[in-house]
Design a protein around this motif. Structure first.
Motif, short mmCIF file in Angstrom:
data_model
loop_
_atom_site.label_atom_id
_atom_site.label_comp_id
_atom_site.label_asym_id
_atom_site.label_seq_id
_atom_site.Cartn_x
_atom_site.Cartn_y
_atom_site.Cartn_z
N LEU A 44 94.74 73.69 42.09
CA LEU A 44 95.29 72.92 40.97
C LEU A 44 96.77 72.60 41.21
O LEU A 44 97.23 71.50 40.88
N ASP A 45 97.51 73.54 41.79
CA ASP A 45 98.96 73.41 41.94
C ASP A 45 99.40 72.85 43.29
O ASP A 45 100.56 72.46 43.44
N ALA A 46 98.51 72.85 44.28
CA ALA A 46 98.89 72.43 45.64
C ALA A 46 99.34 70.97 45.66
O ALA A 46 98.66 70.09 45.12
N LYS A 47 100.48 70.72 46.27
CA LYS A 47 101.02 69.35 46.39
C LYS A 47 100.50 68.71 47.67
O LYS A 47 100.70 69.23 48.76
N LEU A 48 99.85 67.59 47.52
CA LEU A 48 99.39 66.77 48.64
C LEU A 48 99.85 65.34 48.38
O LEU A 48 99.64 64.83 47.27
N ASN A 49 100.45 64.72 49.36
CA ASN A 49 100.95 63.35 49.18
C ASN A 49 101.84 63.21 47.95
O ASN A 49 101.80 62.21 47.24
N ILE A 53 96.72 68.16 41.83
CA ILE A 53 95.62 67.87 40.92
C ILE A 53 96.07 68.11 39.48
O ILE A 53 95.79 67.30 38.59
N GLY A 54 96.81 69.18 39.25
CA GLY A 54 97.33 69.46 37.91
C GLY A 54 98.21 68.32 37.40
O GLY A 54 98.12 67.93 36.23
N MET A 164 91.61 64.98 47.35
CA MET A 164 92.46 66.17 47.46
C MET A 164 91.60 67.44 47.54
O MET A 164 91.89 68.35 48.35
N LEU A 165 90.56 67.51 46.75
CA LEU A 165 89.68 68.67 46.78
C LEU A 165 88.98 68.82 48.13
O LEU A 165 88.80 69.93 48.63
N THR A 166 88.61 67.69 48.71
CA THR A 166 87.98 67.72 50.03
C THR A 166 88.96 68.31 51.06
O THR A 166 88.59 69.19 51.85
N ILE A 167 90.19 67.85 51.03
CA ILE A 167 91.21 68.35 51.96
C ILE A 167 91.49 69.83 51.71
O ILE A 167 91.53 70.64 52.64
N LEU A 168 91.65 70.20 50.46
CA LEU A 168 91.97 71.59 50.11
C LEU A 168 90.82 72.53 50.44
O LEU A 168 91.05 73.68 50.85
#
Length: 172
Positions: A44-49, A53-54, A164-168
């Motif tokens: 939820l908290d991970a920053k991508l690009n 997600i949060g 994002m979920l796919t990457i995470l």
């Protein structure tokens, strides 16, 4: 294999045409909720690009509320709904505000409260009001277009969340 029946069924308690659009809006939300069910706080908290997600969930809810109150109702926000948004939507550089540490349940609660408020107001709308333009300083807009825009907006960010979920998931 069970045969699927792919149809749009107007949501009851709405003018029929409005109910069809509400069904679409709810279907987009349903698929989003299914996909994020049970995700971890780290996901939820991970920053991508540049965002998380949060942050996207917060943004989806805030934009939905903003279009409801500013464009459709042209009125002050319900204080209960306003209290769900303690952060501005964007930073000075126009990036989304990073929302971190809020649980999935907090995000789901915010999304549901805003959606309940939207449904409450659209449930009593007739087709004439649905198609009546609201005159704002820079444009005119109908509630019909607002629902189209909210549907498109959430669909767009739902796709980002799914990516994002796919990457995470691959990283873990």
């Amino acid at each position: 294999m069970e045969r699927k029946n792919l149809v749009v069924v107007p949501v009851s308690d709405f003018e029929t045409e409005i109910g069809r659009w509400i069904w679409c809006l709810e279907d987009v939300r349903r698929t989003l909720l299914e996909k994020i069910s049970g995700i971890s706080q780290q996901q939820l908290d991970a920053k991508l690009n540049g965002h998380s997600i949060g942050s996207l969930l917060y943004h989806i809810a805030l934009i939905e509320a903003d279009w409801l109150y500013e464009e459709v109702l042209g009125s002050k926000w319900n204080t209960k709904i306003r209290s769900l948004f303690s952060h501005e939507d964007r930073n000075e550089d126009d990036t989304l505000t990073h929302i971190e540490g809020q649980t999935l349940d907090e995000h789901l609660h915010r999304l549901q409260c805003v959606r309940d408020e939207l449904l409450f107001h659209f449930r009593s709308m007739d087709i004439e009001d649905w198609r009546t333009s609201r005159r704002l300083p820079h444009y005119d807009v109908t509630p019909e277009w607002v629902i189209y825009h909210i549907l498109e907006h959430e669909s767009h960010h739902r796709g980002q969340i799914f990516q994002m979920l796919t990457i995470l998931t691959r990283k873990s």
